[in-house]
Structure formats: structure tokens, C-alpha cells
Design a protein around this motif. Structure first.
Motif, PDB file in Angstrom:
ATOM      1  N   MET A   1       0.854  -1.190   0.000  1.00 42.83           N
ATOM      2  CA  MET A   1       0.000   0.000   0.000  1.00 42.83           C
ATOM      3  C   MET A   1       0.889   1.240   0.000  1.00 42.83           C
ATOM      4  O   MET A   1       1.923   1.269   0.648  1.00 42.83           O
ATOM      5  N   GLY A   4       1.810   7.328   3.286  1.00 39.11           N
ATOM      6  CA  GLY A   4       1.379   8.711   3.447  1.00 39.11           C
ATOM      7  C   GLY A   4       0.000   9.047   2.894  1.00 39.11           C
ATOM      8  O   GLY A   4      -0.295  10.211   2.631  1.00 39.11           O
ATOM      9  N   ARG A  20      -6.034  -3.824   4.688  1.00 32.56           N
ATOM     10  CA  ARG A  20      -4.883  -2.922   4.752  1.00 32.56           C
ATOM     11  C   ARG A  20      -5.318  -1.533   5.232  1.00 32.56           C
ATOM     12  O   ARG A  20      -4.613  -0.890   5.999  1.00 32.56           O
ATOM     13  N   ALA A  23      -6.078  -1.628   8.922  1.00 31.23           N
ATOM     14  CA  ALA A  23      -4.831  -1.695   9.689  1.00 31.23           C
ATOM     15  C   ALA A  23      -4.153  -0.322   9.755  1.00 31.23           C
ATOM     16  O   ALA A  23      -3.669   0.099  10.803  1.00 31.23           O
ATOM     17  N   ARG A  24      -4.125   0.374   8.616  1.00 26.24           N
ATOM     18  CA  ARG A  24      -3.474   1.684   8.582  1.00 26.24           C
ATOM     19  C   ARG A  24      -4.231   2.681   9.448  1.00 26.24           C
ATOM     20  O   ARG A  24      -3.664   3.467  10.183  1.00 26.24           O
TER      21      ARG A  24
ATOM     22  N   MET B   1       1.803  12.635  19.657  1.00 24.65           N
ATOM     23  CA  MET B   1       2.644  11.513  20.082  1.00 24.65           C
ATOM     24  C   MET B   1       3.346  10.906  18.865  1.00 24.65           C
ATOM     25  O   MET B   1       2.709  10.610  17.866  1.00 24.65           O
ATOM     26  N   GLU B   3       4.873   8.222  16.496  1.00 20.63           N
ATOM     27  CA  GLU B   3       4.552   6.816  16.317  1.00 20.63           C
ATOM     28  C   GLU B   3       5.792   5.964  16.558  1.00 20.63           C
ATOM     29  O   GLU B   3       6.845   6.222  15.987  1.00 20.63           O
ATOM     30  N   ALA B   4       5.663   4.936  17.394  1.00 22.78           N
ATOM     31  CA  ALA B   4       6.777   4.021  17.598  1.00 22.78           C
ATOM     32  C   ALA B   4       6.914   3.151  16.353  1.00 22.78           C
ATOM     33  O   ALA B   4       5.918   2.847  15.692  1.00 22.78           O
ATOM     34  N   ARG B   6       6.959  -0.105  14.458  1.00 20.22           N
ATOM     35  CA  ARG B   6       6.337  -1.407  14.749  1.00 20.22           C
ATOM     36  C   ARG B   6       7.049  -2.506  13.979  1.00 20.22           C
ATOM     37  O   ARG B   6       7.190  -2.413  12.759  1.00 20.22           O
ATOM     38  N   MET B  33      10.894   0.406  20.461  1.00 25.85           N
ATOM     39  CA  MET B  33       9.978  -0.040  19.395  1.00 25.85           C
ATOM     40  C   MET B  33       8.874  -0.929  19.968  1.00 25.85           C
ATOM     41  O   MET B  33       9.025  -1.529  21.022  1.00 25.85           O
ATOM     42  N   ASP B  55      -0.167  -3.789  10.732  1.00 26.27           N
ATOM     43  CA  ASP B  55       0.367  -2.622  10.003  1.00 26.27           C
ATOM     44  C   ASP B  55       1.800  -2.324  10.432  1.00 26.27           C
ATOM     45  O   ASP B  55       2.130  -1.192  10.790  1.00 26.27           O
ATOM     46  N   ALA B  84       0.996  -5.347   0.169  1.00 26.36           N
ATOM     47  CA  ALA B  84       1.800  -5.008   1.343  1.00 26.36           C
ATOM     48  C   ALA B  84       3.293  -5.076   1.035  1.00 26.36           C
ATOM     49  O   ALA B  84       4.101  -5.422   1.888  1.00 26.36           O
ATOM     50  N   ASP B  86       5.174  -2.713   0.773  1.00 28.75           N
ATOM     51  CA  ASP B  86       5.875  -1.663   1.519  1.00 28.75           C
ATOM     52  C   ASP B  86       6.378  -2.148   2.877  1.00 28.75           C
ATOM     53  O   ASP B  86       7.144  -1.447   3.534  1.00 28.75           O
ATOM     54  N   VAL B  87       5.958  -3.322   3.299  1.00 28.76           N
ATOM     55  CA  VAL B  87       6.500  -3.879   4.548  1.00 28.76           C
ATOM     56  C   VAL B  87       7.959  -4.267   4.310  1.00 28.76           C
ATOM     57  O   VAL B  87       8.276  -4.966   3.345  1.00 28.76           O
ATOM     58  N   PRO B 134       7.193   8.151   4.963  1.00 34.41           N
ATOM     59  CA  PRO B 134       6.000   8.070   5.825  1.00 34.41           C
ATOM     60  C   PRO B 134       5.112   6.880   5.485  1.00 34.41           C
ATOM     61  O   PRO B 134       5.007   6.487   4.329  1.00 34.41           O
ATOM     62  N   LYS B 135       4.463   6.346   6.528  1.00 36.48           N
ATOM     63  CA  LYS B 135       3.607   5.163   6.359  1.00 36.48           C
ATOM     64  C   LYS B 135       2.195   5.597   5.969  1.00 36.48           C
ATOM     65  O   LYS B 135       1.648   6.526   6.489  1.00 36.48           O
TER      66      LYS B 135
END
Lengths: 323, 135
Positions: A1, A4, A20, A23-24, B1, B3-4, B6, B33, B55, B84, B86-87, B134-135
Motif C-alpha cells: 500500500m 502517506g 490494509r 490496519a493503517r 505523540m 509513532e513508535a 512497529r 519499538m 500494520d 503489502a 511496503d513492509v 512516511p507510512k
């Protein structure tokens, strides 16, 4: 995915149950940033159908294993199940090891199940910041039942009642005498009591103690409905169907008695107060060198009491954060 | 806050050696983490599904059984199927250098062999997450 993605673009995908996206969105809910606020507001309005079940109890009482068994039973009844499982953050590093999935085994991979682990980030009370918003996300994504599994709690950390329609308290046998049970506020928050590890010989004694203590506590707590005490054995698969039936019966009771609306409204009000507290905290931290510097200085000089400082703090922030 | 980061750490297949993965989990926790541990004997399907639900930024798989050339390609394929990619996939354990080069060519972002010091593991994870954006 793609990275940003704006949270608002995820809303419809969450509501259609796309994993997905769900989850995001859960990550954004947990982070609690400003960017996600509008999206979470929209999801909150789409939520409100799920039965939210809190599972709490001392560490090692078998909460995760029991949730896994309940999921299997609820799946057999054709339901879709969400889980938010909370484990403690290290007070030293802020990091966390989240191990609830270990016990969930293969049910957590079922297409009608969504399990999410969250770190407590130092919050007391068994929940994590963002837990309630995470429940909204799973609710909006179409999960019929959402289990909130708290950090193993001790005796008076009972925040789970701020989140759940039905609270299940899990006690393991052999962890103390009956006085432990009457000391704890945790006795009174339960809508359903479970004595886990029912294959151990001490379990029957724990059931008897708990029932006796409930008999004493109920009139004092003003409870009208007898609270069921159910013995389960996850190892043998015993009592699981009975427990699921008791959880369902509690929801039916809430609906039939009209208490359901009251409980939901109480949750909304507590969430509002909790959010207000958090805003005050954040605004104070953000402006302590700036607009709050005089308050801080007066506190340091001893010319201002914390009570009066608090009133000024609220008054100053008041008009500036209205959406 | 903030983000830690993951991370999910997993053991796949018939491989009961989990001392290393537990030390890695602890190391990453001590670096601030959030670390999700799946337990032993997971299938690639279970691990990828867990990575999707959680995620995670990073999927770390420890393999000491010699099955790495089977397991990692399978994990990468399943991640791609689940939208997925991007993992960030990181391998750990004992494996020949030639295999390491092949795994990296396939899309495993880094392989941390048995002598990697804890600080290097932490630094690698932080670098890979920063490079992803960025996620």
C-alpha cells in the motif's frame, strides 16, 4: 500500500472492510495525530453496531487464550470478530513486546477475524491511548463483536468499563484467598465472571469463593442482576460455549432493560472527559515556555496554588481549540 | 505523540530455535519499538496476515533451519498479493553469503547474520524505516 495516504481517503475503504486500510487507520488512531481526527470522527459516526466486550484480569489468568477460544466459538456462529489486545510498554524505553498473538494461533488469520496488538504507553487502567478510537474503526469496518483485552490488571485499574458494553473479569484459581476478591473494585465491574484453568483442582474452590463474595457485594453495589460465574478450561475446551452465551445474554439484558442506551451514553461522556484531559495536557506541554510561562513561574515561586493555576489554564485554552 | 516503529518478529516452519529471536525482540523493545512476537512454527500465510493486521513497518523472520531460500521468496510473494510490498522484510539467522546476495536481489532489504551486534540491529531497522518514508 502506498505510504502517506490521507486518512480521509481511507474512510470508505475501512467501511468496506479492506484489511490494509483498516490496519493503517488503526495505526493512525493509535498515534492520535491531528491529521486523522476528521477521519476518526466520520468513522465514529459510522460505528455503533458492534457489541464491545472487555476482557480483563490479572497477568497470566489466561485472557488471550480465552479470547482465542471465544473467537472460534463466535466464528462458528457466523460472526465477524475484532480484537484489540493491549500489552504493557516498558516504563524505561517506552518500547513493548506484544505477545497476545502467540496465544491466538490460527484463529487470528481467519478472514472474518481482525486482531490488533497495542502497547499501553504508560496509561494506567489497562487500556492504551487510542484504544477507544481503535474500537470505533473495527466497529465501522463491520465487525459484530469487538473484544478489548486489557493489560493484566491488578485490583483497581478498571478503565475497561469506560470502553465496553459487557465486561468479563477472568480470575485464575489459586492466586489468593477470598479476601483478595472483596478488596478489589474489579469484582464489581464484572458483568460476567470467569474462573479460568478449570481443569485445575483449585478451580472449584475459586468459583465457590467468588460466588460467596458476589453474594455479599451485590446488594452493596446496588446490582439487581445476579452476575454469572462461569468455569472454563481453554485446554479442554470446556465452558466456552456457556461463556459466549452469557456474554450474549448480558447484551440482550441491556437491550431489553433499556440499560444499553444508558451505558453507551456513559461511555460517550467518559470519553469526552478523557479527551478533554488529554487536550489540557498537550496544550500545557506545548505552551509551557510561551503563553503558560507565567503560570509555571508563579507555581515555582509559590505565589499560585495548583488549584487556581488549573482554573487559569482551562480558561486560557478554552476559546482557542474550538473546532 | 510520535509513532513508535512497529516490528513483527516471526519464526516460520519447523524451527524451534527461538532464543535468538527473543533476544532481538527484547533489544528492539529496549530501543523503544513496539515488537509483536508471533510464537513458533507459523506458516508464511499466518505471518503475512499478522503483518497486515498489525500494520508493521518491519517484518523480521529468523530462520535457523536452512529453509530460508524457500521461506523468504514465499513471504515476499504473499506480501505482494496482499498489497503489502511496503513492509520491510529483514532476515536473521545463519545462512551462506551467496544466499544472502540472492535474497537481497529478491527484495529482502537486509539480512542480519548470527554475529550482528544488538546496536547494529537497531540502527539497521531505524535506517530502513527512515529510507522508506512516511507510512
Amino acid at each position: 500500500m502506498q505510504g502517506g495516504l490521507p486518512s480521509l481517503e481511507l474512510v470508505e475503504r475501512v467501511c468496506s472492510g479492506e484489511r490494509r486500510a483498516v490496519a493503517r487507520m488503526l495505526s493512525r488512531a493509535e498515534a492520535g495525530g491531528e491529521e486523522a481526527r476528521e477521519a476518526l470522527d466520520l468513522l465514529y459516526r459510522r460505528a455503533g453496531r458492534a457489541h464491545v466486550v472487555g476482557m480483563t484480569g490479572v497477568p497470566g489468568s489466561g485472557k488471550s487464550t480465552l479470547v482465542a477460544k471465544l473467537i472460534a466459538a463466535a466464528l462458528a456462529a457466523g460472526r465477524r470478530i475484532g480484537v484489540v489486545a493491549i500489552d504493557p510498554s516498558s516504563p524505561f524505553s517506552g518500547g513493548a513486546i506484544l505477545g497476545d498473538r502467540i496465544r491466538m494461533g490460527e484463529v487470528s488469520g481467519h478472514p472474518a477475524v481482525f486482531v490488533r496488538s497495542m502497547a499501553s504507553r504508560g496509561a494506567l487502567g489497562g487500556l492504551a491511548p487510542g484504544t477507544l478510537e481503535a474500537v470505533d474503526v473495527l466497529d465501522a469496518a463491520g465487525y459484530d463483536m469487538v473484544f478489548v483485552e486489557t493489560v493484566g490488571v491488578g485490583q483497581d485499574e478498571v478503565d475497561v468499563v469506560r470502553a465496553a458494553h459487557t465486561t468479563v473479569v477472568v480470575s485464575a484459581p489459586g492466586l489468593g484467598d477470598d479476601i483478595q476478591a472483596i478488596k478489589a473494585g474489579i469484582l464489581e465491574i464484572a458483568d460476567v465472571h470467569v474462573v479460568s484453568k478449570g481443569d485445575k483442582p483449585e478451580a472449584d474452590r475459586t468459583v465457590t469463593d467468588l460466588k460467596a463474595m458476589l453474594g455479599l457485594a451485590l446488594p452493596a453495589a446496588g446490582l439487581k442482576r445476579p452476575v454469572p460465574v462461569i468455569k472454563t478450561s481453554s485446554a479442554r475446551g470446556e465452558g466456552i460455549g456457556e461463556l459466549l452465551a452469557a456474554i450474549d445474554a448480558h447484551r440482550d439484558h441491556l437491550v431489553a432493560s433499556g440499560e444499553y442506551q444508558g451505558r453507551r451514553q456513559a461511555i460517550r461522556e467518559r470519553r469526552t472527559l478523557k479527551a478533554a484531559e488529554q487536550i489540557l495536557h498537550e496544550e500545557f506541554e506545548r505552551h509551557r515556555q510561551g503563553r503558560m510561562a507565567d503560570l509555571v513561574a508563579e507555581l515555582a515561586a509559590g505565589t499560585l496554588s495548583p488549584q487556581t493555576a488549573a482554573r487559569r489554564l482551562v480558561a486560557r485554552i478554552g476559546t482557542e481549540i474550538v473546532p | 505523540m510520535a509513532e513508535a516503529i512497529r516490528v513483527i518478529v516471526a519464526k516460520v516452519g519447523l524451527d524451534g530455535h527461538d532464543r535468538g529471536v527473543k533476544i532481538v525482540a527484547r533489544t528492539l523493545r529496549d530501543a523503544g519499538m513496539d515488537v509483536i512476537y508471533t510464537g513458533l512454527h507459523r506458516t508464511p500465510e499466518e505471518v503475512v496476515e499478522a503483518a497486515v493486521q498489525e500494520d508493521v513497518d518491519v517484518l523480521g523472520v529468523s530462520i535457523l533451519s536452512g529453509a530460508h531460500m524457500t521461506v523468504f521468496p514465499r513471504l515476499l510473494k504473499l506480501l505482494a498479493e496482499r498489497d503489502a510490498e511496503d513492509v520491510i522484510v529483514v532476515g536473521g539467522g545463519v545462512m551462506p553469503e551467496g544466499d544472502v546476495a540472492q535474497l537481497k536481489a529478491l527484495g529482502v532489504k537486509e539480512v542480519l547474520l548470527q554475529d550482528t551486534p544488538p546496536e547494529a540491529i537497531v540502527a539497521t531497522i531505524r535506517r530502513l524505516v527512515a529510507e522508506r518514508g512516511p507510512k
